[in-house]
Design an enzyme around this catalytic site. Structure first.
Site, mmCIF file in Angstrom:
data_model
loop_
_atom_site.group_PDB
_atom_site.id
_atom_site.type_symbol
_atom_site.label_atom_id
_atom_site.label_comp_id
_atom_site.label_asym_id
_atom_site.label_seq_id
_atom_site.Cartn_x
_atom_site.Cartn_y
_atom_site.Cartn_z
ATOM 1 N N GLY A 44 7.251 -1.695 -2.757
ATOM 2 C CA GLY A 44 6.640 -0.386 -2.654
ATOM 3 C C GLY A 44 7.149 0.533 -3.738
ATOM 4 N N ARG A 45 8.131 1.353 -3.391
ATOM 5 C CA ARG A 45 8.596 2.372 -4.339
ATOM 6 C C ARG A 45 9.214 1.773 -5.593
ATOM 7 N NH1 ARG A 45 10.951 6.938 -0.066
ATOM 8 N NH2 ARG A 45 9.098 6.861 1.278
ATOM 9 N N ARG A 100 -1.027 -5.094 9.092
ATOM 10 C CA ARG A 100 0.276 -4.452 8.881
ATOM 11 C C ARG A 100 0.758 -3.872 10.204
ATOM 12 N NH1 ARG A 100 2.820 -0.455 4.181
ATOM 13 N NH2 ARG A 100 4.125 -2.237 3.648
ATOM 14 N N ALA A 159 -3.742 3.174 1.928
ATOM 15 C CA ALA A 159 -4.509 3.354 3.155
ATOM 16 C C ALA A 159 -5.837 4.034 2.832
ATOM 17 C CB ALA A 159 -3.711 4.196 4.153
ATOM 18 N N GLN A 207 -6.333 -1.861 2.151
ATOM 19 C CA GLN A 207 -5.832 -1.556 3.485
ATOM 20 C C GLN A 207 -6.782 -0.557 4.131
ATOM 21 O OE1 GLN A 207 -2.413 1.141 4.477
ATOM 22 N NE2 GLN A 207 -1.403 -0.780 5.031
ATOM 23 N N CYS A 231 0.190 5.515 -0.374
ATOM 24 C CA CYS A 231 -0.775 6.598 -0.536
ATOM 25 C C CYS A 231 -0.520 7.374 -1.825
ATOM 26 C CB CYS A 231 -0.706 7.536 0.658
ATOM 27 S SG CYS A 231 -1.332 6.828 2.188
ATOM 28 N N TYR A 249 0.055 5.392 12.879
ATOM 29 C CA TYR A 249 -1.345 5.770 12.750
ATOM 30 C C TYR A 249 -2.121 5.177 13.925
ATOM 31 C CZ TYR A 249 0.299 7.391 8.256
ATOM 32 O OH TYR A 249 1.007 8.041 7.277
ATOM 33 N N LEU A 295 12.919 -1.787 0.936
ATOM 34 C CA LEU A 295 14.109 -1.784 0.090
ATOM 35 C C LEU A 295 14.402 -3.165 -0.498
ATOM 36 C CD1 LEU A 295 16.561 0.702 1.848
ATOM 37 C CD2 LEU A 295 15.262 1.030 -0.253
ATOM 38 N N PRO A 311 0.833 -1.209 0.000
ATOM 39 C CA PRO A 311 0.000 0.000 0.000
ATOM 40 C C PRO A 311 0.864 1.254 0.000
ATOM 41 C CG PRO A 311 -0.650 -1.530 1.755
ATOM 42 C CD PRO A 311 0.669 -2.001 1.233
#
Length: 360
Positions: A328-329, A234, A62, A104, A25, A186, A306, A23
């Protein structure tokens, strides 16, 4: 075949491979009007591109269970019919392209009400329609952030019900995996950690008190989520604090509880609850946390952080450190990473659209 491209059966659901999208944003929903919080063309293009690229499971960003639970005005939400309708087309498109759609569900807690990153981030100012965030304790996240309102027990119960209501909507919208967001500082993560939870009632104090809210959310979601479909959680495995924070030991202990409450996979991340901490980032730096949970708690895990190269991802699974990897990225940079990985590892690639076959 590399384990990376082996299917995985979770309850009655089979995920076609172990390369999953984490996930992330997008901060790209409408910020006002009837489409507030609804998915739009950006989300459709963004997520379906990764499905075409071969990711076996797509976990959407999210998605807030209430207006007050958003990180920013532009977050996705799932508290009304329009938002549910906007996600129905997205889940259909993901399934048609071979991916399992997951969502999520989240509440930002004391980190709610901020600007989008490319607008400078940080708390909303007086002319930007800010709202007062809520949290387990009236402790701001960082300098410049609003002091959150301390949730009453009635307020806690209301948010538990909001998670359940959003889970029902997610099921109707066509999602096949639900993930409860308990990481990155969060709301749920704020309750878990003594750094942010200073309560003395039944939702604070000792380990059982601080984990109570999270388990109530899990139970409420599991109660409306079908037995045949998996539930993820998560977690931030550590706050990266030297004292008075959530620790890897806590994570392992909590993983046992989550397993008993019907969680099928722990998505293991870290950090986010305390600013200015030193995080020793390097390739795969969070994988040891996932490996420890898998080894000591017996709960399946997905590793994230990573993970950028096919050989690296394949070794994580082959060594038994995780059951799946979440990118992710790297998937922002390279939507077709799974197809490249299959080629480099010498295995058959995920399903390739007929329109693209001549390129492979």
């Amino acid at each position: 075949m590399s384990t990376l491209f082996e299917p995985w059966s979770l309850r009655s659901l089979t995920v076609p491979n172990r390369v999953w999208m984490a996930p992330m944003c997008q901060y790209s929903a409408a910020v006002s009007g009837p489409d507030t919080g609804a998915a739009n063309e950006w989300h459709h293009t963004h997520y379906t591109t990764r499905a075409v690229g071969g990711a076996g499971l797509i976990l959407t960003e999210a998605t807030s269970v209430s207006p007050e639970g958003r990180i920013s005005h532009a977050d996705l939400g799932l508290w009304n019919d329009r938002q549910q309708e906007s996600l129905t087309g997205l889940t259909r498109a993901l399934r048609e392209r071979g991916a399992v759609p997951g969502i999520q569900l989240a509440h930002a807690g004391r980190k709610a009400g901020t600007r989008r990153p490319w607008e400078g981030g940080g708390p909303l100012a007086g002319d930007e329609r800010p709202w007062r965030p809520s949290a387990p304790s009236p402790v701001p996240f960082a300098d410049g952030y609003a002091t959150p309102a301390e949730l009453t027990e009635e307020g806690v119960r209301e948010i538990v019900e909001q998670f359940a209501a959003s889970a029902r909507r997610a099921l109707t919208a066509g999602f096949q995996v639900a993930e409860v967001h308990g990481a990155h500082g969060y709301l749920i993560g704020e309750f878990l950690s003594p750094h942010s939870n200073r309560r003395t009632d039944r939702y604070g104090g000792d380990f059982a008190g601080r984990t109570r809210f999270a388990l109530e959310v899990v139970d409420a979601v599991r109660a409306v989520w079908p037995d045949e479909l998996p539930l993820f959680f998560r977690i931030s495995a550590t706050d990266w604090l030297t004292e008075h924070g959530w620790t890897p030991d806590d994570t392992v202990r909590f993983a046992h509880d989550l397993r008993e409450h019907g969680v099928d996979v722990l998505d293991v991340s870290s950090g986010g609850n305390a600013p200015h901490v030193r995080v020793p980032t390097e390739p795969g730096y969070q994988v040891p946390f996932a490996a420890r949970v898998r080894r000591e708690a017996g709960l399946p895990v997905a590793a994230v952080g990573l993970i950028t190269e096919p050989d690296q991802a394949a070794k994580i699974l082959a060594s038994g450190e995780a059951d799946a990897v979440l990118l992710g990225r790297q998937l922002l940079r390279e939507p077709y990473w799974p197809l490249r990985a299959a080629g480099e590892l010498g295995v058959s690639p995920p399903a390739i659209p007929a329109q693209y076959e001549r390129a492979f």
